[in-house]
Design a protein around this motif. Structure first.
Motif, mmCIF file in Angstrom:
data_model
loop_
_atom_site.group_PDB
_atom_site.id
_atom_site.type_symbol
_atom_site.label_atom_id
_atom_site.label_comp_id
_atom_site.label_asym_id
_atom_site.label_seq_id
_atom_site.Cartn_x
_atom_site.Cartn_y
_atom_site.Cartn_z
ATOM 1 N N MET A 1 -51.203 -26.194 -14.422
ATOM 2 C CA MET A 1 -50.095 -25.336 -14.043
ATOM 3 C C MET A 1 -49.501 -24.601 -15.245
ATOM 4 N N ARG A 2 -49.561 -25.220 -16.400
ATOM 5 C CA ARG A 2 -48.952 -24.590 -17.564
ATOM 6 C C ARG A 2 -49.613 -23.265 -17.891
ATOM 7 N N GLY A 3 -50.915 -23.184 -17.776
ATOM 8 C CA GLY A 3 -51.636 -21.957 -18.071
ATOM 9 C C GLY A 3 -51.218 -20.826 -17.152
ATOM 10 N N ILE A 4 -50.960 -21.119 -15.937
ATOM 11 C CA ILE A 4 -50.548 -20.098 -14.970
ATOM 12 C C ILE A 4 -49.151 -19.587 -15.298
ATOM 13 N N SER A 5 -48.229 -20.460 -15.670
ATOM 14 C CA SER A 5 -46.862 -20.023 -15.969
ATOM 15 C C SER A 5 -46.824 -19.204 -17.253
ATOM 16 N N ARG A 6 -47.647 -19.531 -18.226
ATOM 17 C CA ARG A 6 -47.706 -18.729 -19.457
ATOM 18 C C ARG A 6 -48.248 -17.336 -19.160
ATOM 19 N N GLU A 7 -49.284 -17.290 -18.364
ATOM 20 C CA GLU A 7 -49.859 -15.992 -18.009
ATOM 21 C C GLU A 7 -48.855 -15.167 -17.213
ATOM 22 N N ARG A 8 -48.167 -15.805 -16.303
ATOM 23 C CA ARG A 8 -47.180 -15.105 -15.483
ATOM 24 C C ARG A 8 -46.038 -14.582 -16.369
ATOM 25 N N ALA A 9 -45.587 -15.388 -17.333
ATOM 26 C CA ALA A 9 -44.518 -14.955 -18.240
ATOM 27 C C ALA A 9 -44.987 -13.773 -19.092
ATOM 28 N N PHE A 10 -46.234 -13.834 -19.543
ATOM 29 C CA PHE A 10 -46.779 -12.743 -20.352
ATOM 30 C C PHE A 10 -46.858 -11.454 -19.542
ATOM 31 N N VAL A 11 -47.344 -11.546 -18.331
ATOM 32 C CA VAL A 11 -47.454 -10.366 -17.474
ATOM 33 C C VAL A 11 -46.071 -9.795 -17.172
ATOM 34 N N MET A 12 -45.108 -10.672 -16.911
ATOM 35 C CA MET A 12 -43.749 -10.201 -16.619
ATOM 36 C C MET A 12 -43.123 -9.535 -17.849
ATOM 37 N N ALA A 13 -43.397 -10.070 -19.034
ATOM 38 C CA ALA A 13 -42.866 -9.464 -20.253
ATOM 39 C C ALA A 13 -43.458 -8.081 -20.480
ATOM 40 N N ILE A 14 -44.754 -7.956 -20.274
ATOM 41 C CA ILE A 14 -45.414 -6.656 -20.433
ATOM 42 C C ILE A 14 -44.900 -5.683 -19.382
ATOM 43 N N ALA A 15 -44.767 -6.145 -18.146
ATOM 44 C CA ALA A 15 -44.287 -5.269 -17.074
ATOM 45 C C ALA A 15 -42.842 -4.842 -17.336
ATOM 46 N N GLY A 16 -42.052 -5.701 -17.923
ATOM 47 C CA GLY A 16 -40.669 -5.348 -18.249
ATOM 48 C C GLY A 16 -40.575 -4.397 -19.422
ATOM 49 N N ALA A 17 -41.537 -4.458 -20.338
ATOM 50 C CA ALA A 17 -41.495 -3.608 -21.527
ATOM 51 C C ALA A 17 -42.022 -2.206 -21.258
ATOM 52 N N ILE A 18 -42.844 -2.025 -20.264
ATOM 53 C CA ILE A 18 -43.436 -0.714 -19.970
ATOM 54 C C ILE A 18 -42.370 0.341 -19.666
ATOM 55 N N PRO A 19 -41.361 0.077 -18.840
ATOM 56 C CA PRO A 19 -40.344 1.108 -18.594
ATOM 57 C C PRO A 19 -39.539 1.472 -19.843
#
Length: 64
Positions: free
Chosen positions: A1-19
């Motif tokens: 489960m830890r790998g999934i939450s890290r990936e999800r956090a990374f994707v959310m950070a990138i998605a938040g930084a794009i705008p």
């Protein structure tokens, strides 16, 4: 489960930084940049005058 939450956090950070990438703009100023340099040279002038006065007194000791 830890790998999934890290990936999800990374994707959310990138998605938040794009705008935010569109908010940063660099523009040249309309007027040229003016830098005023006020240099104080009185110390050198006073030193030269003092040296010249000392030489004049030494050369004409009988007058003074």
């Amino acid at each position: 489960m830890r790998g999934i939450s890290r990936e999800r956090a990374f994707v959310m950070a990138i998605a938040g930084a794009i705008p935010l990438a569109g908010c940063i703009t660099l523009e040249a100023p309309d007027e040229p940049i003016v830098i005023e340099l006020n240099i104080n040279i009185t110390q050198e002038v006073i030193y030269r005058l003092a040296e010249d006065a000392g030489n004049t007194i030494d050369e004409n000791a009988s007058i003074f």
